[in-house]
Write a protein that holds these residues in place. Sequence first.
Motif, short mmCIF file in Angstrom:
data_model
loop_
_atom_site.label_atom_id
_atom_site.label_comp_id
_atom_site.label_asym_id
_atom_site.label_seq_id
_atom_site.Cartn_x
_atom_site.Cartn_y
_atom_site.Cartn_z
N ASN A 80 0.44 -1.23 -0.12
CA ASN A 80 -0.53 0.18 0.09
C ASN A 80 0.94 1.45 -0.08
N PRO A 81 0.37 2.22 -0.51
CA PRO A 81 1.14 3.16 -0.38
C PRO A 81 1.27 3.95 1.41
N ALA A 82 2.37 4.47 1.39
CA ALA A 82 3.34 4.05 2.68
C ALA A 82 2.21 5.70 3.48
N PRO A 83 2.17 4.70 4.60
CA PRO A 83 1.03 5.77 5.63
C PRO A 83 1.32 7.78 6.17
N ALA A 84 0.17 7.88 6.75
CA ALA A 84 0.58 9.36 6.59
C ALA A 84 1.83 9.96 7.69
N GLY A 85 2.71 10.84 7.46
CA GLY A 85 3.72 10.66 7.99
C GLY A 85 5.11 10.08 7.55
N GLY A 86 4.96 9.33 6.52
CA GLY A 86 5.88 8.61 5.68
C GLY A 86 6.30 7.63 7.67
N ALA A 87 5.45 7.04 7.71
CA ALA A 87 6.02 6.49 8.61
C ALA A 87 6.34 4.71 8.31
N SER A 88 7.37 4.27 8.88
CA SER A 88 7.43 2.97 8.22
C SER A 88 8.01 2.08 9.76
N ALA A 89 7.68 0.97 9.58
CA ALA A 89 7.32 -0.10 10.38
C ALA A 89 8.61 -1.26 11.39
N ASP A 90 9.36 -0.90 12.60
CA ASP A 90 9.99 -1.95 13.01
C ASP A 90 9.12 -3.00 13.16
N PRO A 91 9.36 -4.70 12.63
CA PRO A 91 9.31 -5.81 12.72
C PRO A 91 9.52 -6.42 14.53
N ASN A 92 10.41 -5.85 14.41
CA ASN A 92 11.48 -6.00 15.99
C ASN A 92 11.68 -5.71 16.86
N ALA A 93 10.56 -4.19 16.51
CA ALA A 93 10.32 -3.24 17.86
C ALA A 93 9.76 -3.94 18.91
N LYS A 94 10.06 -3.59 19.84
CA LYS A 94 9.56 -3.71 21.74
C LYS A 94 8.07 -3.91 21.46
N LEU A 95 7.56 -4.38 22.19
CA LEU A 95 5.39 -3.96 22.04
C LEU A 95 5.67 -2.82 24.03
N LYS A 96 5.16 -2.28 23.63
CA LYS A 96 5.45 -1.30 25.28
C LYS A 96 4.19 -1.72 25.38
N GLU A 97 4.75 -0.98 27.29
CA GLU A 97 3.92 -1.71 28.26
C GLU A 97 2.92 -0.05 28.59
N GLY A 98 2.06 -0.94 29.13
CA GLY A 98 1.39 1.11 29.66
C GLY A 98 0.17 1.75 28.33
N VAL A 99 0.29 0.58 27.21
CA VAL A 99 -0.30 1.28 26.16
C VAL A 99 -1.73 1.68 27.07
N LYS A 100 -2.40 3.10 27.05
CA LYS A 100 -3.43 3.25 27.36
C LYS A 100 -4.78 3.07 25.89
N MET A 101 -5.19 1.98 25.70
CA MET A 101 -6.29 1.51 24.18
C MET A 101 -8.10 1.98 25.29
N ALA A 102 -8.80 2.56 24.11
CA ALA A 102 -9.63 2.25 24.66
C ALA A 102 -10.53 1.80 23.32
N PHE A 103 -11.87 1.14 23.88
CA PHE A 103 -13.26 0.20 23.09
C PHE A 103 -13.87 0.83 22.94
N LEU A 104 -14.43 1.00 22.06
CA LEU A 104 -15.88 1.99 21.21
C LEU A 104 -16.69 1.03 20.63
N PRO A 105 -17.52 -0.16 21.41
CA PRO A 105 -18.17 -0.96 20.83
C PRO A 105 -19.83 0.45 20.11
N LYS A 106 -20.80 -0.90 19.36
CA LYS A 106 -21.81 -0.02 18.33
C LYS A 106 -22.34 0.43 20.00
#
Length: 359
Positions: free
Chosen positions: A38-64
């Motif tokens: 696909n075209p590069a995401p906005a901001g030109g970010a690139s993925a790092d598959p070896n990046a360590k998963l962050k702890e403390g990520v704040k994730m909100a779920f908004l169902p229907k």
Amino acid sequence: MSISTRRRVLAAAAASIALFSAAACGGTTRDNQADGGNPAPAGGASADPNAKLKEGVKMAFLPKQLNNPYSDVETSGGEAAIKELKGEYKLVGPNDASASSQVSYINTLIQQQQDVIAIAANDPNAVCPSLKQAKQAKIKIVGFDSDAAKDCRDVFINQATTQGIGESLVKMANELAGGAGEIAILSATPNATNQNAWIEVMKTELAKPEYSKLKLVKTAYGNDDDQKSFQEAQGLLQSYPNLKVIVAPTTVGIAAAGRYVSSSAYKGKVQVTGLGLPNQMREYVKDGTVKKFALWNPADIGYLAAYAGVALSSGQITGAEGEKFKAGKLGDYTVGKDGEIVLGPPTEFTPENIDKFNF
């Protein structure tokens, strides 16, 4: 950094860069290899598959909507995954599934500076302006179950391929109708992205020669409300006395239709099928009202959405086609075309196997 400052920084950085865009109905599956990027995401970010998963990520779920049995199971999977990932889980949402009911919640989540918002959109476009504001504030957006417009989210967690679900619904209806007769659809809301996509596939399938003896007489909308769905099922049978099958691609609708038919003179004459939760449908299968229906495990959708969200927040993926990440107990997944990540094929439930499932 304040939200307003973050927005100004991002706006400046993105002034000459087009927003990432894609269409909403891809058909990739687990572990598929990408044919192209696909075209590069906005901001030109690139993925790092070896990046360590962050702890403390704040994730909100908004169902229907809240207090919907299906959504409750979905978000429970998200909560379990966020706990595994040592993040912060939040659940918010409206009590109705109207098109604009989610907008105020998105705006509040932006103010609260969430890292990720996971949303099952009631309307693909009504939520878009607020989701774009969230993206400008560097919040990652994960669509799940029902997609938002393509340029308003980073990835979309699909239950199964849209094509596969639509084909499965027509196949079950055809078998239950004995290959001929009138069928009707009892959907959720008129603007529900996933429902409408499945229905379009169903209409295309019904136009094929092998289904020429099936006639779709009406699509009714129960608005994912139990009583409204019950009334719509009743209305369908009163208006179409020769109806053979009600197909409800919504857990609220199929349960309401099953309840109505099971206690009416239509029991044994009219079949009910669609997408439902085994625990909701068990009594109607046991009493002979429902012979078969299908679904995936909704908890796995929420679980996969959480892992995708943390992978986005950690930089492991950006939403580009071909990127890979691990989703805990579910294993490895590949981002497909248009940022779609497919959970897997649905399971068909029958009297012979329904007691093997508990959700």
